[in-house]
Design an enzyme around this catalytic site. Structure first.
Site, short mmCIF file in Angstrom:
data_model
loop_
_atom_site.label_atom_id
_atom_site.label_comp_id
_atom_site.label_asym_id
_atom_site.label_seq_id
_atom_site.Cartn_x
_atom_site.Cartn_y
_atom_site.Cartn_z
N TYR A 75 0.82 -1.21 0.00
CA TYR A 75 0.00 0.00 0.00
C TYR A 75 0.86 1.26 0.00
CZ TYR A 75 -4.40 -2.39 -0.04
OH TYR A 75 -5.46 -3.14 -0.46
N GLN A 109 -15.62 3.19 -7.51
CA GLN A 109 -15.01 2.02 -6.86
C GLN A 109 -13.54 2.27 -6.59
OE1 GLN A 109 -16.45 -1.75 -9.22
NE2 GLN A 109 -16.47 0.01 -10.56
N ASN A 110 -13.03 3.40 -7.09
CA ASN A 110 -11.59 3.63 -7.00
C ASN A 110 -11.18 4.09 -5.61
OD1 ASN A 110 -11.65 2.99 -9.64
ND2 ASN A 110 -11.33 5.06 -10.42
N ASP A 112 -8.13 5.61 -5.37
CA ASP A 112 -7.23 6.76 -5.59
C ASP A 112 -8.01 8.04 -5.29
OD1 ASP A 112 -8.50 7.96 -7.95
OD2 ASP A 112 -7.75 6.27 -9.10
N HIS A 138 -15.35 1.58 -2.16
CA HIS A 138 -14.26 0.68 -1.74
C HIS A 138 -13.21 1.36 -0.86
CE1 HIS A 138 -15.27 -2.25 -5.29
NE2 HIS A 138 -16.08 -2.36 -4.28
#
Ligand code: OAD
Length: 263
Positions: A75, A109-110, A112, A138
């Protein structure tokens, strides 16, 4: 057969513009593909993250329990990589469009932060940027949550994954922190899911950008919109699970197509 490489018909661009202009309410549903031209890897295509890394070793609570250092290392690497990326014309066009009109809900759904950065840029750094922020199904790559208590916050600084001791720890209780993202086998955030499905259930148009539509329950946002009669516009250079329900299909990169179809 792949749709990539086919020219996008001007009639399809016009049909998409019309569907989006006529709709009083629009739900926009984005996936990794909207950030691909910014340099953020997708998950399933060529060069996708899940082709190179094993999700079960990196994106599950069991993997984190087994080896938190390895998971944080991954991560930390993704944070650094995404931190170097910039919003592309698709993020920016969407943000400007949302600031300029009412009735658009962005569901992503990202993990970033490129939609948020585009919103800030489009709003000139003002508070108005909030209008163009996404509902995140998410979670967020740039937020941490405590594995012991309820603390969660935006992360600051880089991750030192030399050992478990150097990993980020909770300022409240000292527990180990984890990235505030949804891992395989975990529940989606309830409030975000409710808001996303409420927007889909009231949508007159649904703009889908850069997602295979393979991961549920998030993927059902589009089917919910379709079920209430929304016109579905799909922008994606590859095949998606939504191709059968699309009213307008634009097979090409988001950065090129999205700015053309927003009325
Ligand atoms: P995928 O990697 O499954 O799909 C990315 C989509 O983007 C594909 O359909 C590509 O064809 C498309 N694409 C590639 N380049 C594009 C471009 N320039 N413009 C537009 N589209 C482009 O990613 P997602 O569908 O977002 O979940 O994946 C869904 C979820 O699976 C992710 O949120 C993640 C992952 O496991 C979690 O981490 C919980």
């Amino acid at each position: 057969m792949s749709l990539a490489g086919r020219a996008v018909a001007p009639e399809a661009v016009a049909a998409a513009r019309e569907a989006l202009a006529r709709a009083r309410t629009v739900v926009v549903f984005t996936g990794a593909g909207v950030s691909a031209e910014s340099g953020v890897p997708t998950f399933r295509g060529a060069g996708g993250l899940w082709r190179t890394f094993k999700p079960e070793e990196l994106a599950t609570p069991v993997a984190f329990g087994r080896d938190p250092r390895l998971v944080w290392e991954w991560y930390g690497w993704r944070r650094a990589a995404v931190g170097r990326c910039r919003p592309n014309p698709a993020h920016l066009a969407l943000a400007r469009w949302m600031l300029a009109r009412d009735g658009v809900t962005l569901v992503s759904q990202n993990v970033d932060d490129l939609h948020e950065r585009a919103a800030l840029e489009a709003a000139g750094g003002s508070e108005a940027a909030r209008r163009a922020e996404p509902i995140r199904l998410h979670g967020s790559l740039f937020h941490d949550q405590c594995t012991r208590c309820t603390w969660r916050a935006r992360s600051h600084g880089s991750v030192d994954a030399t050992s478990v001791e150097t990993l980020p720890h909770c300022p409240e209780c000292g527990g180990l922190l984890r990235p505030d993202v949804v891992w395989f086998g975990e529940m989606l955030p309830v409030r975000e899911v409710e808001r996303a499905f409420a927007a889909a259930g009231a949508a007159e148009a649904c703009l889908v950008i850069g997602t295979t539509g393979a991961v549920y329950p998030a993927a059902a946002v589009v089917h919910e919109a379709k079920a209430v009669g929304a016109r579905v516009v799909v922008v994606d250079p590859g095949e998606t699970e939504y191709d059968a329900v699309a009213d307008v299909r634009l097979a090409g990169p988001a950065g090129q197509i999205v700015p053309q179809i927003l009325p």
